[in-house]
Design a protein around this motif. Structure first.
Motif, PDB file in Angstrom:
ATOM      1  N   GLU A 215       0.808  -1.212   0.000  1.00 26.25           N
ATOM      2  CA  GLU A 215       0.000   0.000   0.000  1.00 26.25           C
ATOM      3  C   GLU A 215       0.847   1.270   0.000  1.00 26.25           C
ATOM      4  O   GLU A 215       0.515   2.242  -0.669  1.00 26.25           O
ATOM      5  N   ARG A 216       1.941   1.254   0.724  1.00 26.10           N
ATOM      6  CA  ARG A 216       2.719   2.490   0.870  1.00 26.10           C
ATOM      7  C   ARG A 216       3.824   2.633  -0.166  1.00 26.10           C
ATOM      8  O   ARG A 216       4.143   3.736  -0.595  1.00 26.10           O
ATOM      9  N   PHE A 217       4.425   1.482  -0.565  1.00 23.22           N
ATOM     10  CA  PHE A 217       5.588   1.569  -1.447  1.00 23.22           C
ATOM     11  C   PHE A 217       5.412   0.847  -2.777  1.00 23.22           C
ATOM     12  O   PHE A 217       6.304   0.905  -3.624  1.00 23.22           O
ATOM     13  N   GLY A 218       4.313   0.146  -2.956  1.00 20.22           N
ATOM     14  CA  GLY A 218       4.091  -0.555  -4.220  1.00 20.22           C
ATOM     15  C   GLY A 218       4.964  -1.784  -4.401  1.00 20.22           C
ATOM     16  O   GLY A 218       5.184  -2.234  -5.532  1.00 20.22           O
ATOM     17  N   ILE A 219       5.452  -2.349  -3.307  1.00 17.49           N
ATOM     18  CA  ILE A 219       6.260  -3.570  -3.375  1.00 17.49           C
ATOM     19  C   ILE A 219       5.328  -4.759  -3.226  1.00 17.49           C
ATOM     20  O   ILE A 219       4.823  -5.043  -2.134  1.00 17.49           O
ATOM     21  N   GLU A 220       5.082  -5.433  -4.323  1.00 15.39           N
ATOM     22  CA  GLU A 220       4.130  -6.545  -4.348  1.00 15.39           C
ATOM     23  C   GLU A 220       4.871  -7.879  -4.369  1.00 15.39           C
ATOM     24  O   GLU A 220       6.022  -7.955  -4.811  1.00 15.39           O
ATOM     25  N   PRO A 221       4.207  -8.960  -3.908  1.00 20.14           N
ATOM     26  CA  PRO A 221       4.810 -10.292  -4.068  1.00 20.14           C
ATOM     27  C   PRO A 221       5.042 -10.612  -5.535  1.00 20.14           C
ATOM     28  O   PRO A 221       4.194 -10.328  -6.394  1.00 20.14           O
ATOM     29  N   VAL A 222       6.193 -11.171  -5.841  1.00 15.96           N
ATOM     30  CA  VAL A 222       6.577 -11.515  -7.210  1.00 15.96           C
ATOM     31  C   VAL A 222       6.569 -13.033  -7.346  1.00 15.96           C
ATOM     32  O   VAL A 222       7.054 -13.744  -6.460  1.00 15.96           O
ATOM     33  N   THR A 223       6.011 -13.515  -8.434  1.00 12.28           N
ATOM     34  CA  THR A 223       5.931 -14.955  -8.652  1.00 12.28           C
ATOM     35  C   THR A 223       7.090 -15.406  -9.539  1.00 12.28           C
ATOM     36  O   THR A 223       7.358 -14.807 -10.580  1.00 12.28           O
ATOM     37  N   ARG A 224       7.770 -16.457  -9.109  1.00 12.97           N
ATOM     38  CA  ARG A 224       8.871 -17.035  -9.869  1.00 12.97           C
ATOM     39  C   ARG A 224       8.691 -18.554  -9.960  1.00 12.97           C
ATOM     40  O   ARG A 224       8.241 -19.187  -9.005  1.00 12.97           O
ATOM     41  N   MET A 225       9.028 -19.090 -11.123  1.00 15.27           N
ATOM     42  CA  MET A 225       9.011 -20.547 -11.298  1.00 15.27           C
ATOM     43  C   MET A 225      10.352 -21.093 -10.820  1.00 15.27           C
ATOM     44  O   MET A 225      11.395 -20.753 -11.373  1.00 15.27           O
ATOM     45  N   VAL A 226      10.316 -21.923  -9.789  1.00 16.67           N
ATOM     46  CA  VAL A 226      11.548 -22.473  -9.222  1.00 16.67           C
ATOM     47  C   VAL A 226      11.393 -23.977  -9.073  1.00 16.67           C
ATOM     48  O   VAL A 226      10.281 -24.510  -9.022  1.00 16.67           O
TER      49      VAL A 226
END
Length: 972
Positions: free
Chosen positions: A399-410
């Motif tokens: 909400e404050r910084f726009g840092i969202e969870p990122v999805t990666r194929m591992v």
């Protein structure tokens, strides 16, 4: 070789331990010479502890707990780093068990046996008794810790094949030792208060618990400042430096002062027998309580002072906890009136490929905090570590910084899976804000941090102008024939925008010195003549420019090659015709360079292309040729520092850059400018004419057939510096030339005084988006292990042009991390086997499909020929239509049946292939897991055997001594 590495690592550790032990032995020797009573107490307690089997049981338990904590958690192998992070996390809890086990008998056993009065009536003062007891307990703990260190070190040495960081392990255990010294002193207070061993153990654990659990204060206190103060007062914060391989004065001071306060408190408790029964007993009690409290206040003040004027030494061999010199300079130059706030968010479950990035990010943030405090600069760091994706911290990041969870194929635990992670940070200073949504594991963490801090600290950014050419770095509409399409913004522009203000320049008007700190011109030969001349004029008046000119662009074929006419939209359908282009020689004359080649039609010039016989990636052999130029120090017949020049800050310490279908450039004879080669080929290289390369690309011939001569050491890129040549045309006798007068006037102007500053690269493919993808995700092609540093080279070049050379130094600072090579090699062998077997299964599948197709064609061939014969006869009226129709239906039925059989066969073969590949992959994963389990079992069980054996021997010898003078009749 591995055994030699392990032995050498053990020798290094032995030397460090020996130095520490010699210092401790000198202290003990001094004690024995000056405080004989204290030495006698030390010897009695130390020998008594290890002369009892119980001591070895506790030692066995200690080694068992440390080994389990270090190697048993899944995170140890998932992180794939030879560190003791897992043990560091659990160590305070282990100490709450082990330290009270040592200290519970120091005083309680004396009271239980009634020997405390005898001890306190010795001809010695209270200090002798206390220090003797303390050093005995410290010696017991030191011996136990050395045994644990040896077993842990051997395990890590085997796992890393001897390449582990000895300095990191030594400092970590040194930190454990200091923790033990502080907790032993506190445990002595608990032991003195009771005569019961069990109560002494419980009190020792309770008294030490606040220090061990102080780091959890944020979950107890709602006040952030109070929680921070409580957390910093525990052992976790000062120990953290040791755990990262750093010896700091503040951390050492903390543990020494805590131990001193506890020891003084013990002396007060012992000394109370002298005044507790007197008439001033109550007064003296308050007096000594005030003394202890005053000492605590002094300790807190001293620790704070040490933190502000801290001396720190990174003992890690890979310098994983050190900042680059340029980074320290940047912190020193920060404005004290502009505090910087860094909010970093790291999720709990981080994939293996990001584990090193996480480790480095946390390390560097803590070093930034320490360096800023030492230099009296304000960098507030809010580190939200091990957060859950649904937590309040994750919501704050979004909400404050726009840092969202990122999805990666591992790939983890034997299967590919989509994994969400948070690994980002936000930087604030005043109204300026920069957000790094995710620290990609292939990008240097320190560079990202320094660049972001510098951007928010300065408040203003330097300007970069992107010249609008056919390369369309800023995006736009691309006409392919009559079909327009939208070209996205080049990812390099987004990378530059993190540091600079980036804007497009159309050269519709002249560019003067000072308008831009630097410009980037990609394929400037595609510019119209008037705009091309303005670019050349800008270079002459001192605007720094990075030029990328390609004789044959490969990745982006919408870019017109240097020597080819530029077609107008729709010309492929017969309209439009060639569009005018700039004269490339005008640019080369200004830079006093030339490129070997041949003149072409319409006054154009086609540069020869560079070839080189060197390929560091054998797996690429089928897909590339000699026109892929790997600029590498390992190329044949290259002297050190020549392929990637050590004479320029741009390429110094770079390892490898890839150019494709590039030209070569060289300085003209009698040049007045300074030309510095940046990238050069090796000895097995040369040039091919443009028309020959066109034939090669059409498949008419090969590079090997066209090579007829060798030209070693060809430059693909260079820097050009110096004053522009004034009135060159006048020198040639053309005094009436208005253009020459104009050039001379510009050369004499103040703007031209800064001179030419340019980087010329004879290739545009060097900046292809694929290289930015490889930089961010270098393991996407696991079999290749690409080492390309194309993006680093380009960023270095831009920074050199703008004068931001500090960032170049930061990019070159690469800490070296010790990984679990043994596990890596097992994984590599397994992966190679999977790839090999998968190829075999694919070949089997292809052969099966081919045979099935041939069988179907054979079975249909006779019927098809008969049908074709009937169709010819039917055309002549010799075959009735119904007979032909029946034959057609029979053919179609048979064809459909055979096609169905073929599809079933293909589907079955696909299933068999996938099943076999899955089986071999599963076997590989099981092998890796089996190796890991074997390591866990060996690391936990084997270290426990020696102390148990010694304990049994001690027990047996004691029993034998007890039975020596007893008659046989009493033994029955």
């Amino acid at each position: 070789m591995t055994l030699n590495n392990v032995a050498f690592a053990l020798l290094n550790l032995f030397v460090l331990d020996l130095i520490l032990l010699l210092v401790l032995m000198a202290i003990v020797a001094a004690l024995a010479g000056t405080k004989r009573a204290a030495y006698a107490v030390l010897k009695r307690n130390f020998v008594g502890y290890f002369g009892n089997p119980t001591g070895y049981v506790f030692l066995c338990i200690f080694v068992f707990l440390t080994s389990v904590s270090a190697f048993w958690p899944y995170e140890f192998f998932n992180q794939n780093l030879a560190t003791l992070d897992q043990l560091n996390y659990w160590f305070p809890l282990i100490m709450l068990v082990f330290i009270p086990a040592i200290t519970m008998s120091i005083w309680a056993e004396e009271k239980r046996q009634g020997t405390d009065e005898l001890l306190l009536t010795l001809p010695a003062d209270d200090f002798d008794i206390v220090i003797g007891k303390y050093m005995a307990a410290a010696s017991i703990f030191t011996a136990s810790l050395l045994f644990s260190q040896l077993s842990t070190f051997i395990t890590l040495a085997v796992l890393t094949e001897g390449t582990l960081d000895t300095g990191l392990i030594f400092t970590t255990y040194l930190g454990y030792w200091f923790v033990g010294l502080a907790m032993i002193a506190i445990g002595m207070i608990a032991s003195f208060l009771t005569g019961n061993l069990t109560v002494g153990f419980i009190l020792g654990a309770l008294f030490n618990a606040p220090l061990a659990f102080a780091s959890l204060a944020d979950s107890i206190s709602p006040n952030k400042r109070i929680a921070e103060w409580l957390a910093s007062s525990g052992i976790a914060r000062p120990f953290d430096d040791f755990g990262r391989g750093v010896i700091s004065l503040s951390a050492v001071g903390y543990f020494v002062l805590v131990a001193a306060v506890a020891l003084y408190t013990t002396m007060v408790l012992i000394g109370r027998r002298h005044w507790t029964g007197g008439k001033d007993g109550n007064t003296m009690a308050w007096h000594y309580i005030a003394r202890v409290l005053a000492l605590i206040v002094i300790t807190a003040g001293a620790v704070t002072l040490f933190r502000n004027w801290d001396y720190r030494k990174d003992l890690t061999e890979g310098k994983v906890s050190s900042l680059a010199g340029a980074t320290k300079t940047l912190i020193q130059e920060l404005d004290t009136d502009r505090p910087i706030v860094i909010d970093a968010f790291i999720s709990a479950d981080i994939p293996e490929i990001y584990a090193r990035t996480r480790y480095e990010l946390i390390n560097l943030l803590k070093e930034f905090r320490s360096e800023a405090a030492k230099r009296n600069r304000t960098i507030e760091i809010n580190l939200y570590d091990n957060i859950e994706l649904f937590s309040e911290e994750a919501a704050l990041a979004s909400e404050r910084f726009g840092i969202e969870p990122v999805t990666r194929m591992v790939r983890e635990k034997g299967s590919f899976q989509q994994k969400e992670l948070i690994l980002g940070a936000a930087f604030r200073s005043g109204l300026e804000k920069v957000t790094v949504p995710i620290f990609e594991y292939g990008i240097p963490v320190e560079y990202e941090l320094v660049r972001s801090i510098n951007t928010v600290a300065q408040g203003t950014r330097k300007r970069i102008g992107i010249v609008s050419t056919d390369a369309r770095l800023m995006g736009g509409v691309v006409m392919q024939g009559m079909s327009p399409s939208q070209a996205p913004k080049h990812p390099l522009v987004e990378e530059l925008a993190k540091q600079y203000d980036v804007e497009e320049v159309d050269l519709g008007a002249p560019v003067t010195a000072g308008m831009f700190d630097a410009m980037i011109a990609v394929q400037p030969s595609t510019l119209p003549p008037d705009q091309f001349s303005r670019l050349v004029d800008a270079i002459k008046v001192g605007v720094p420019v990075a030029i990328f000119e390609d004789p044959l662009p490969v990745f982006d074929q919408t870019i017109t090659p240097t020597g080819m006419p530029k077609q107008s939209p729709g010309s492929m359908f017969g309209g439009g015709g060639p569009m005018p282009k700039g004269n490339i020689h005008e640019l080369w004359d200004a830079l006093e360079i030339e490129s070997p080649g041949t003149p072409g039609m319409q006054g154009l010039f086609s540069s020869d292309l560079v070839w080189q016989q060197f390929n560091p990636y054998p797996n690429l052999e089928r897909n590339i040729n000699e026109l892929w130029i790997f600029i590498d120090e390992n190329a044949p017949e290259v002297e050190e520092g020549e392929a990637l020049s050590e004479n320029s800050v741009i390429t110094s310490k770079l390892r490898q850059v890839l150019c494709l279908y590039a030209a070569s450039v060289r300085a003209k004879d009698n040049s007045t400018l300074k030309h510095t080669k940046l990238m050069s080929t090796g000895g097995r290289s040369g040039l091919l004419p443009f028309n020959k390369v066109q034939q090669i690309m059409q498949g008419a011939t090969t590079v090997a057939r066209e090579i007829d001569s060798v030209s070693p050491g060809l430059a693909v890129a260079m820097t050009i510096e110096g004053a522009a040549a004034a009135a060159e045309k006048k020198a040639d006798g053309d005094d009436s030339s208005k253009d020459a007068d104009k050039d001379a006037e510009k050369a004499d102007s103040p703007a031209a005084a800064q001179g030419i500053k340019a980087v010329y690269v004879a290739d545009t493919d060097i900046m292809s988006p694929v290289f930015l993808q490889i930089r961010a995700d270098p393991k996407q092609a696991a079999d290749m292990r690409f080492q390309f540093q194309n993006v680093t080279f380009i960023l270095n070049a831009i920074d050199w042009l703008t004068g931001e050379t500090d960032f170049i130094e930061v990019r070159k600072h690469e800490p070296i991390f010790a990984s679990l090579r043994m596990i890596d090699s097992v994984k590599e062998i397994a992966s190679s086997n999977v790839s090999k077997r998968s190829k075999e299964f694919q070949d089997e599948y292809d052969e099966t499909v081919r045979e099935a197709q041939e069988k179907m064609d054979t079975e249909l061939k006779a019927l098809r020929e008969e049908l074709e014969k009937l169709q010819k006869e039917s055309a002549n009226g010799r075959v009735p239509p119904d007979k032909l129709q029946a034959k057609v239906q029979a053919f179609q039925t048979l064809q459909e049946r055979e096609q169905t059989r073929l599809e079933v066969k293909i589907a079955k073969s696909e299933r068999d292939r996938e099943q076999k590949i899955g089986d071999i992959q599963r076997e590989a994963d099981q092998k890796v897991t089996w190796i890991q389990n074997q390591v866990k079992a060996a690391a936990v069980v084997l270290p426990c055997i020696p102390p148990l054996i010694i304990g049994v021997i001690v027990f047996a010898s004691r029993r034998l001594r007890e039975r020596e003078n007893i008659s046989k009749s009493r033994l029955k």
